[in-house]
Design an enzyme around this catalytic site. Structure first.
Site, PDB file in Angstrom:
ATOM      1  N   VAL A  82       0.672  -1.100  -0.482  1.00 17.62           N
ATOM      2  CA  VAL A  82       0.204  -0.213  -0.226  1.00 17.62           C
ATOM      3  C   VAL A  82       0.630   1.121   0.378  1.00 17.62           C
ATOM      4  CG1 VAL A  82      -2.532   1.083   0.766  1.00 17.62           C
ATOM      5  CG2 VAL A  82      -1.758  -0.778   1.229  1.00 17.62           C
ATOM      6  N   HIS A  89      -6.819   6.400  -0.259  1.00 17.12           N
ATOM      7  CA  HIS A  89      -7.632   5.754   0.807  1.00 17.12           C
ATOM      8  C   HIS A  89      -6.433   5.619   1.350  1.00 17.12           C
ATOM      9  CE1 HIS A  89      -8.818   3.570  -2.887  1.00 17.12           C
ATOM     10  NE2 HIS A  89      -9.049   2.594  -1.755  1.00 17.12           N
ATOM     11  N   PHE A 114       1.534 -10.268   9.263  1.00 19.72           N
ATOM     12  CA  PHE A 114       1.565  -8.852   8.301  1.00 19.72           C
ATOM     13  C   PHE A 114       2.856  -8.714   7.177  1.00 19.72           C
ATOM     14  CE2 PHE A 114       0.868  -4.282   8.554  1.00 19.72           C
ATOM     15  CZ  PHE A 114       0.314  -4.437   7.218  1.00 19.72           C
ATOM     16  N   ARG A 128      12.142  -2.208  -0.106  1.00 16.66           N
ATOM     17  CA  ARG A 128      11.454  -2.961   1.138  1.00 16.66           C
ATOM     18  C   ARG A 128      11.540  -4.426   0.074  1.00 16.66           C
ATOM     19  NH1 ARG A 128       8.514   1.474   4.854  1.00 16.66           N
ATOM     20  NH2 ARG A 128      10.098   2.725   4.529  1.00 16.66           N
TER      21      ARG A 128
HETATM   22  N1  INI Z   1      -4.700  -1.970  -2.569  1.00 15.00           N
HETATM   23  C1  INI Z   1      -3.731  -2.342  -2.502  1.00 15.00           C
HETATM   24  O1  INI Z   1      -3.226  -3.375  -2.138  1.00 15.00           O
HETATM   25  N2  INI Z   1      -2.273  -1.382  -2.460  1.00 15.00           N
HETATM   26  C2  INI Z   1      -2.644  -0.014  -2.873  1.00 15.00           C
HETATM   27  O2  INI Z   1      -2.115   1.047  -2.603  1.00 15.00           O
HETATM   28  C3  INI Z   1      -3.924   0.423  -2.880  1.00 15.00           C
HETATM   29  N3  INI Z   1      -4.615   1.939  -2.903  1.00 15.00           N
HETATM   30  O3  INI Z   1      -3.584   2.622  -4.108  1.00 15.00           O
HETATM   31  O4  INI Z   1      -5.419   1.810  -3.767  1.00 15.00           O
HETATM   32  C4  INI Z   1      -4.678  -0.866  -3.304  1.00 15.00           C
HETATM   33  N4  INI Z   1      -6.193  -0.839  -3.298  1.00 15.00           N
HETATM   34  C5  INI Z   1      -7.414  -1.375  -3.859  1.00 15.00           C
HETATM   35  C6  INI Z   1      -8.032  -2.150  -2.744  1.00 15.00           C
HETATM   36  O5  INI Z   1      -7.663  -3.199  -2.175  1.00 15.00           O
HETATM   37  C7  INI Z   1      -8.997  -3.093  -3.028  1.00 15.00           C
HETATM   38  O6  INI Z   1      -9.173  -4.025  -2.952  1.00 15.00           O
HETATM   39  C8  INI Z   1     -10.271  -2.019  -4.023  1.00 15.00           C
HETATM   40  O7  INI Z   1     -10.964  -1.895  -2.182  1.00 15.00           O
HETATM   41  C9  INI Z   1     -11.576  -3.908  -3.572  1.00 15.00           C
HETATM   42  O8  INI Z   1     -12.197  -4.086  -2.071  1.00 15.00           O
END
Ligand code: INI
Length: 157
Positions: A82, A89, A114, A128
Site C-alpha cells: 500500500v 484511501h 502481516f 523493501r
Molecule cells: N490495494 C493495495 O494493495 N495497495 C494499494 O496501494 C491500493 N490503492 O492504492 O488503493 C489498493 N487498493 C485496492 C484495495 O485493496 C481493494 O482491492 C479495493 O478497494 C476493492 O475492495
C-alpha cells in the site's frame, strides 16, 4: 528454572499458505519470490505451500481467514503493498489489511503474518521488496516458520 519456549527455524513438515495482492504486482511479486525462497531454504516442501492471489490488500484478511479455517495450514502469510503516494484511501486500505490480519490470527489461532508494505512512495516499496532494505516477503516467511514452531512447542509442552 523457568521453562522457556522458542520457535526454531525448521520448516520441515510445516504447511504454509501465502495470500498475495495483485495491486502493485510489480512489488508484490518480489515479496512472493522472497517468501517462497525463504520457506524453501528452511525446509518447507513445495507441495506444502499454497498461494492465493487477491485483488488488493483490502481483500487479504477475508481470504486468509478462509484458508486458516480449513485447518490445513500451520501459518498464513499476507503480502501486499500500500503506497501512500498512489492512493487517496491509504489509511483505509492499510488499516483494514493490518487490523483484519490481526483479527484472523486471534480468531483462528493460526499465526497470520502481516507482510504488507505501507510506504510513502514507490522507491521505499522497491527498497523493501528485495532492494537495499531487504525483502519483507522473506522476513514474513521466517516469522511464519518461527511462530508456527513456537505454537507447536507450547502445545506439546
Ligand atoms: N490495494 C493495495 O494493495 N495497495 C494499494 O496501494 C491500493 N490503492 O492504492 O488503493 C489498493 N487498493 C485496492 C484495495 O485493496 C481493494 O482491492 C479495493 O478497494 C476493492 O475492495
Amino acid at each position: 528454572m523457568p521453562i522457556e519456549f522458542t520457535g526454531d527455524m525448521n520448516g520441515q513438515g510445516l504447511r504454509v499458505a501465502v495470500v498475495v495482492a495483485r495491486f502493485n504486482e510489480f512489488i508484490t511479486r518480489q515479496l512472493l519470490s522472497g517468501a517462497l525462497e525463504t520457506l524453501a531454504r528452511h525446509g518447507v516442501r513445495d507441495d506444502d505451500v499454497s498461494v492465493a492471489w487477491v485483488a488488493g490488500s483490502f481483500e487479504l484478511p477475508v481470504v486468509a481467514r478462509a484458508l486458516a479455517k480449513t485447518g490445513r495450514y500451520d501459518s498464513i502469510i499476507c503480502l501486499g503493498a500500500v503506497i501512500r503516494g498512489e492512493t487517496g484511501h491509504y489509511e483505509m486500505v492499510a488499516g483494514q489489511a493490518s487490523s483484519g490480519t490481526g483479527a484472523v490470527a486471534m480468531e483462528t489461532g493460526i499465526p497470520t503474518i502481516f507482510g504488507v508494505l505501507t510506504t510513502e512512495n514507490m522507491e521505499q516499496a522497491i527498497n523493501r521488496s528485495g532492494g537495499k532494505s531487504g525483502n519483507v516477503g522473506s522476513t514474513s516467511a521466517a516469522t511464519a516458520i518461527e511462530t508456527a514452531r513456537l505454537i507447536q512447542a507450547i502445545n506439546t509442552g
